[in-house]
Each structure stands twice: as C-alpha cells, then as structure tokens.
Write a protein that holds these residues in place. Structure first.
Motif, PDB file in Angstrom:
ATOM      1  N   ILE A  26       0.835  -1.204   0.000  1.00  0.00           N
ATOM      2  CA  ILE A  26       0.000   0.000   0.000  1.00  0.00           C
ATOM      3  C   ILE A  26       0.867   1.250   0.000  1.00  0.00           C
ATOM      4  N   PHE A  27       1.805   1.314   0.919  1.00  0.00           N
ATOM      5  CA  PHE A  27       2.586   2.537   1.066  1.00  0.00           C
ATOM      6  C   PHE A  27       3.700   2.634   0.029  1.00  0.00           C
ATOM      7  N   GLY A  28       4.226   1.497  -0.438  1.00  0.00           N
ATOM      8  CA  GLY A  28       5.185   1.531  -1.532  1.00  0.00           C
ATOM      9  C   GLY A  28       4.546   2.023  -2.817  1.00  0.00           C
ATOM     10  N   PHE A  29       3.321   1.574  -3.070  1.00  0.00           N
ATOM     11  CA  PHE A  29       2.590   2.023  -4.258  1.00  0.00           C
ATOM     12  C   PHE A  29       2.309   3.524  -4.197  1.00  0.00           C
ATOM     13  N   ILE A  30       1.889   4.006  -3.031  1.00  0.00           N
ATOM     14  CA  ILE A  30       1.621   5.438  -2.871  1.00  0.00           C
ATOM     15  C   ILE A  30       2.911   6.246  -3.061  1.00  0.00           C
ATOM     16  N   THR A  31       4.009   5.754  -2.508  1.00  0.00           N
ATOM     17  CA  THR A  31       5.287   6.456  -2.627  1.00  0.00           C
ATOM     18  C   THR A  31       5.734   6.536  -4.081  1.00  0.00           C
ATOM     19  N   LEU A  32       5.673   5.414  -4.787  1.00  0.00           N
ATOM     20  CA  LEU A  32       6.130   5.397  -6.179  1.00  0.00           C
ATOM     21  C   LEU A  32       5.188   6.174  -7.100  1.00  0.00           C
ATOM     22  N   LEU A  33       3.893   5.942  -6.965  1.00  0.00           N
ATOM     23  CA  LEU A  33       2.930   6.625  -7.825  1.00  0.00           C
ATOM     24  C   LEU A  33       2.901   8.123  -7.533  1.00  0.00           C
ATOM     25  N   GLY A  34       2.962   8.498  -6.274  1.00  0.00           N
ATOM     26  CA  GLY A  34       2.996   9.914  -5.924  1.00  0.00           C
ATOM     27  C   GLY A  34       4.235  10.600  -6.459  1.00  0.00           C
ATOM     28  N   GLY A  35       5.365   9.894  -6.428  1.00  0.00           N
ATOM     29  CA  GLY A  35       6.589  10.454  -6.984  1.00  0.00           C
ATOM     30  C   GLY A  35       6.509  10.629  -8.489  1.00  0.00           C
ATOM     31  N   LEU A  36       5.852   9.692  -9.166  1.00  0.00           N
ATOM     32  CA  LEU A  36       5.701   9.812 -10.615  1.00  0.00           C
ATOM     33  C   LEU A  36       4.745  10.938 -10.995  1.00  0.00           C
ATOM     34  N   ILE A  37       3.658  11.069 -10.260  1.00  0.00           N
ATOM     35  CA  ILE A  37       2.658  12.093 -10.582  1.00  0.00           C
ATOM     36  C   ILE A  37       3.137  13.481 -10.185  1.00  0.00           C
ATOM     37  N   ALA A  38       3.630  13.623  -8.962  1.00  0.00           N
ATOM     38  CA  ALA A  38       3.999  14.947  -8.457  1.00  0.00           C
ATOM     39  C   ALA A  38       5.402  15.374  -8.875  1.00  0.00           C
ATOM     40  N   GLY A  39       6.238  14.426  -9.234  1.00  0.00           N
ATOM     41  CA  GLY A  39       7.598  14.767  -9.602  1.00  0.00           C
ATOM     42  C   GLY A  39       8.502  15.037  -8.413  1.00  0.00           C
ATOM     43  N   LYS A  40       7.996  14.815  -7.226  1.00  0.00           N
ATOM     44  CA  LYS A  40       8.789  14.970  -6.011  1.00  0.00           C
ATOM     45  C   LYS A  40       8.329  13.907  -5.026  1.00  0.00           C
ATOM     46  N   GLU A  41       9.013  13.817  -3.901  1.00  0.00           N
ATOM     47  CA  GLU A  41       8.684  12.774  -2.935  1.00  0.00           C
ATOM     48  C   GLU A  41       7.302  13.020  -2.326  1.00  0.00           C
ATOM     49  N   ALA A  42       6.391  12.078  -2.542  1.00  0.00           N
ATOM     50  CA  ALA A  42       5.032  12.217  -2.024  1.00  0.00           C
ATOM     51  C   ALA A  42       4.930  11.684  -0.598  1.00  0.00           C
ATOM     52  N   MET A  43       5.652  10.617  -0.318  1.00  0.00           N
ATOM     53  CA  MET A  43       5.652  10.012   1.014  1.00  0.00           C
ATOM     54  C   MET A  43       7.042   9.432   1.231  1.00  0.00           C
ATOM     55  N   GLY A  44       7.554   9.596   2.410  1.00  0.00           N
ATOM     56  CA  GLY A  44       8.895   9.113   2.689  1.00  0.00           C
ATOM     57  C   GLY A  44       8.964   7.601   2.723  1.00  0.00           C
ATOM     58  N   PHE A  45      10.132   7.066   2.414  1.00  0.00           N
ATOM     59  CA  PHE A  45      10.294   5.619   2.412  1.00  0.00           C
ATOM     60  C   PHE A  45      10.313   5.058   3.835  1.00  0.00           C
ATOM     61  N   GLY A  46      10.498   5.916   4.823  1.00  0.00           N
ATOM     62  CA  GLY A  46      10.417   5.474   6.212  1.00  0.00           C
ATOM     63  C   GLY A  46       9.019   4.997   6.568  1.00  0.00           C
ATOM     64  N   ASP A  47       8.004   5.628   5.974  1.00  0.00           N
ATOM     65  CA  ASP A  47       6.623   5.182   6.197  1.00  0.00           C
ATOM     66  C   ASP A  47       6.412   3.783   5.629  1.00  0.00           C
ATOM     67  N   VAL A  48       7.020   3.513   4.487  1.00  0.00           N
ATOM     68  CA  VAL A  48       6.916   2.184   3.871  1.00  0.00           C
ATOM     69  C   VAL A  48       7.577   1.143   4.771  1.00  0.00           C
ATOM     70  N   LYS A  49       8.761   1.456   5.278  1.00  0.00           N
ATOM     71  CA  LYS A  49       9.460   0.513   6.147  1.00  0.00           C
ATOM     72  C   LYS A  49       8.703   0.312   7.459  1.00  0.00           C
ATOM     73  N   PHE A  50       8.150   1.387   7.995  1.00  0.00           N
ATOM     74  CA  PHE A  50       7.378   1.279   9.240  1.00  0.00           C
ATOM     75  C   PHE A  50       6.160   0.378   9.047  1.00  0.00           C
TER      76      PHE A  50
END
Length: 137
Positions: A26-50
């Motif tokens: 869930i959070f990896g998908f949001i991080t990657l898709l948000g980065g592709l759409i916004a062109g910047k970091e949408a969610m930190g990878f620490g949230d994915v690891k947590f």
C-alpha cells in the motif's frame, strides 16, 4: 495434536507475511505513484518501512485497518491545519509528516477489537450516502 498446532503456526506465519506485503504494498505504491505524478517525494520511504514492520507484527487484517484509520485521521487533521495555515497564518508550507498518524493508528488498533475500524467506516460511508441520496430526491 502437534500437527494441528503446527498448522496453526503456519497460518499465523502466512497472515503475518501477507500483512508485511500489505503494508509494504500500500505505502510503496503510494510512494512510487505519488513520486511519478507529483515529480517529487510524495511520502517518505520510512513510512513504507514502518508499515512493513507493522504488517509483520499485526497481520493482514489489522494492517489494512491501520492504513485506513491513519488516512482518515490524517485527512481530518490536515484539513484543520490547512485552514489554520491558509486563513490565520497565511503560510504555504506544504509538507506534513505521515508517521505520527501511522503510530497513532497502530496504538488505537492495539486496544480495539479487529474489524471495528472497517465496521465504523462502512457505517459512516453508508450514512453519508443516505444523506446525499435523500437530498437528491
């Protein structure tokens, strides 16, 4: 009797593994898709690891509940903060950490029975849709 005990442990391990995949997915998908759409970091990878670690601990069902509850709490708090920043402070600081909402949701889900969040969320959505449908008549 030990055979049944072993199967039970296998089911628990499978649920924990699926919870880990759910949290990371869930959070990896949001991080990657948000980065592709916004062109910047949408969610930190620490949230994915947590959430990967949370999923491994809680299992799949509770991990999904924690995700839903964290998004719900974050949306309410974000609306309040955006109003305060925009109207009162006239500030345009756009970043907000998501980790505290994940931690708060995890703590809440420790103390409530499983599926409570889903039941309350479906009830809320049903009541909102009933109000919308009654207004359109």
């Amino acid at each position: 009797m030990t055979f049944v005990y072993g199967i039970n442990n296998l089911n628990i391990a499978k649920d924990m593994f699926l919870g880990m995949l759910t949290g990371a997915g869930i959070f990896g998908f949001i991080t990657l898709l948000g980065g592709l759409i916004a062109g910047k970091e949408a969610m930190g990878f620490g949230d994915v690891k947590f959430m990967t670690a949370v999923g491994l601990y809680f299992g799949m069902g509770t991990t999904a509940e924690i995700s839903l509850l964290s998004f719900f709490i974050a949306s309410i708090v974000s609306i309040v903060i955006l109003i305060i920043r925009g109207v009162i402070l006239k500030s345009e600081d756009e970043y907000m950490p998501f980790g505290p909402f994940l931690v708060l949701s995890s703590i809440i889900c420790i103390f409530i029975p499983q599926n409570t969040v889903f039941t309350l969320f479906i009830g809320l959505c049903t009541s909102i849709s009933d109000k919308i449908l009654s207004l359109s008549k």
